[in-house]
Design a protein around this motif. Structure first.
Motif, PDB file in Angstrom:
ATOM      1  N   UNK A 111       3.982   9.099 -11.615  1.00 46.09           N
ATOM      2  CA  UNK A 111       3.585   7.805 -12.155  1.00 46.09           C
ATOM      3  C   UNK A 111       4.560   7.301 -13.222  1.00 46.09           C
ATOM      4  N   UNK A 112       4.914   6.031 -13.140  1.00 42.27           N
ATOM      5  CA  UNK A 112       5.767   5.414 -14.148  1.00 42.27           C
ATOM      6  C   UNK A 112       5.003   5.311 -15.465  1.00 42.27           C
ATOM      7  N   UNK A 113       5.589   5.726 -16.593  1.00 47.12           N
ATOM      8  CA  UNK A 113       4.913   5.603 -17.887  1.00 47.12           C
ATOM      9  C   UNK A 113       4.566   4.140 -18.204  1.00 47.12           C
ATOM     10  N   UNK A 114       3.607   3.947 -19.097  1.00 47.56           N
ATOM     11  CA  UNK A 114       3.157   2.614 -19.472  1.00 47.56           C
ATOM     12  C   UNK A 114       3.503   2.350 -20.936  1.00 47.56           C
ATOM     13  N   UNK A 123       2.204   8.680 -20.872  1.00 52.24           N
ATOM     14  CA  UNK A 123       2.845   9.412 -19.792  1.00 52.24           C
ATOM     15  C   UNK A 123       1.801  10.291 -19.116  1.00 52.24           C
ATOM     16  N   UNK A 124       1.593  10.097 -17.810  1.00 50.10           N
ATOM     17  CA  UNK A 124       0.619  10.895 -17.062  1.00 50.10           C
ATOM     18  C   UNK A 124       1.352  11.671 -15.975  1.00 50.10           C
ATOM     19  N   UNK A 125       1.082  12.984 -15.884  1.00 48.58           N
ATOM     20  CA  UNK A 125       1.871  13.827 -14.986  1.00 48.58           C
ATOM     21  C   UNK A 125       1.040  14.760 -14.117  1.00 48.58           C
ATOM     22  N   UNK A 157      -0.948  10.540  -9.392  1.00 45.43           N
ATOM     23  CA  UNK A 157      -0.388   9.759  -8.293  1.00 45.43           C
ATOM     24  C   UNK A 157      -0.353   8.260  -8.554  1.00 45.43           C
ATOM     25  N   UNK A 158      -1.156   7.758  -9.469  1.00 44.81           N
ATOM     26  CA  UNK A 158      -1.210   6.320  -9.728  1.00 44.81           C
ATOM     27  C   UNK A 158      -0.968   6.044 -11.211  1.00 44.81           C
ATOM     28  N   UNK A 159      -0.575   4.816 -11.517  1.00 42.92           N
ATOM     29  CA  UNK A 159      -0.249   4.435 -12.882  1.00 42.92           C
ATOM     30  C   UNK A 159      -1.470   3.870 -13.601  1.00 42.92           C
ATOM     31  N   UNK A 160      -1.664   4.245 -14.857  1.00 49.07           N
ATOM     32  CA  UNK A 160      -2.742   3.677 -15.653  1.00 49.07           C
ATOM     33  C   UNK A 160      -2.379   2.264 -16.088  1.00 49.07           C
ATOM     34  N   UNK A 161      -3.382   1.496 -16.528  1.00 45.48           N
ATOM     35  CA  UNK A 161      -3.152   0.165 -17.086  1.00 45.48           C
ATOM     36  C   UNK A 161      -3.777   0.103 -18.469  1.00 45.48           C
ATOM     37  N   UNK A 167      -6.855   2.700 -21.998  1.00 44.40           N
ATOM     38  CA  UNK A 167      -6.155   2.816 -20.725  1.00 44.40           C
ATOM     39  C   UNK A 167      -7.216   3.050 -19.645  1.00 44.40           C
ATOM     40  N   UNK A 168      -6.970   2.480 -18.484  1.00 47.86           N
ATOM     41  CA  UNK A 168      -7.852   2.704 -17.340  1.00 47.86           C
ATOM     42  C   UNK A 168      -7.027   3.261 -16.191  1.00 47.86           C
ATOM     43  N   UNK A 169      -7.544   4.284 -15.533  1.00 52.91           N
ATOM     44  CA  UNK A 169      -6.814   4.906 -14.441  1.00 52.91           C
ATOM     45  C   UNK A 169      -7.759   5.524 -13.441  1.00 52.91           C
ATOM     46  N   UNK A 170      -7.171   6.194 -12.442  1.00 52.22           N
ATOM     47  CA  UNK A 170      -7.972   6.800 -11.376  1.00 52.22           C
ATOM     48  C   UNK A 170      -7.423   8.171 -11.049  1.00 52.22           C
TER      49      UNK A 170
END
Length: 237
Positions: A111-114, A123-125, A157-161, A167-170
């Motif tokens: 995932x691209x960092x936000x 940064x999510x890994x 696998x997905x980027x947070x917003x 932050x919201x993510x899945x």
């Protein structure tokens, strides 16, 4: 006209060491240059002139780059953040000079960092967890402070917003939507009902498209989440 202006074969011309799952990151345009993760000794990242494809610079030994290079602004200085195997680096977009380096867990971060307006980078890994990094400058040098780390927050696998203070993510294991406090990295809530999903924040709401092809509209609030509507875009055999 669609006529090809220029092209480069990174493997044949520069001996690029491609990631195990292929070249997946998006190039970054900055000024008159195109910044591209290449891979390998001395070719971790390269920059080409947009006009004619001339090689401008190449530097560093970075591998397994799936996330896209990200332009950040640290107190008026433009920097390029690149997430690779085991590390996150900051480079000068004009020369490729290394400005800072931060160890990051994970051999294949996706995932691209936000980047956020308050100089916080999320940064999510996946298995390596997630970290929040805050940037500042002192005596002309960039300082990177790890303000939080959450080993259990495995969004790979997905980027947070970012929306407001959260932050919201899945995540897919277990499948749920997560709200994360931006300042602490703590999980505020987890919402069920969708599989692993890409998330877009718009007008105080979340738009999600999950692994099973379900498109959903939900309300993004710190306390809880509510799905307003959803529709299946695919039929599975």
């Amino acid at each position: 006209s669609g006529k090809l202006a220029w092209s480069h074969d990174l493997v044949k011309e520069y001996g690029a060491k491609g990631p195990e799952y292929g070249f997946a990151s998006s190039p970054l345009v900055h000024g008159g240059s195109l910044i591209v993760p290449v891979g390998g000794a001395g070719w971790g990242v390269a920059a080409f002139a947009l006009a004619d494809g001339k090689l401008l610079w190449h530097a560093h030994e970075l591998e397994e780059v799936y996330a896209s290079p990200l332009l950040i602004d640290v107190e008026g200085e433009a920097q390029v953040a690149v997430l690779a195997a085991g590390q996150l680096v900051g480079l000068s977009p004009e020369t490729g000079r290394l400005l800072w380096r931060e160890p990051i867990e994970g051999d294949q971060p996706i995932a691209t960092p936000v980047w956020c307006a308050d100089k916080l980078l999320c940064v999510t890994t996946g298995p390596g967890g997630s970290v929040g990094l805050r940037f500042s400058k002192a005596d002309g040098e960039t300082r990177v402070e790890k303000v939080w780390k959450n080993d259990k927050l495995q969004i790979g696998q997905t980027t947070v917003v970012r929306a407001g203070d959260y932050f919201y993510g899945s995540t897919g294991d277990p499948s749920c939507v997560i709200a994360i406090r931006a300042e602490t990295g703590e999980v505020a809530w987890q919402g069920q009902g969708l599989s692993l999903a890409n998330v877009v924040a718009a007008d105080g709401k979340l738009v999600l498209l999950d692994y099973d092809g379900v498109l959903a509209l939900a309300t993004a609030r710190p306390g809880a989440w509510k799905v307003s509507s959803k529709v299946s875009m695919l039929e599975r055999d």
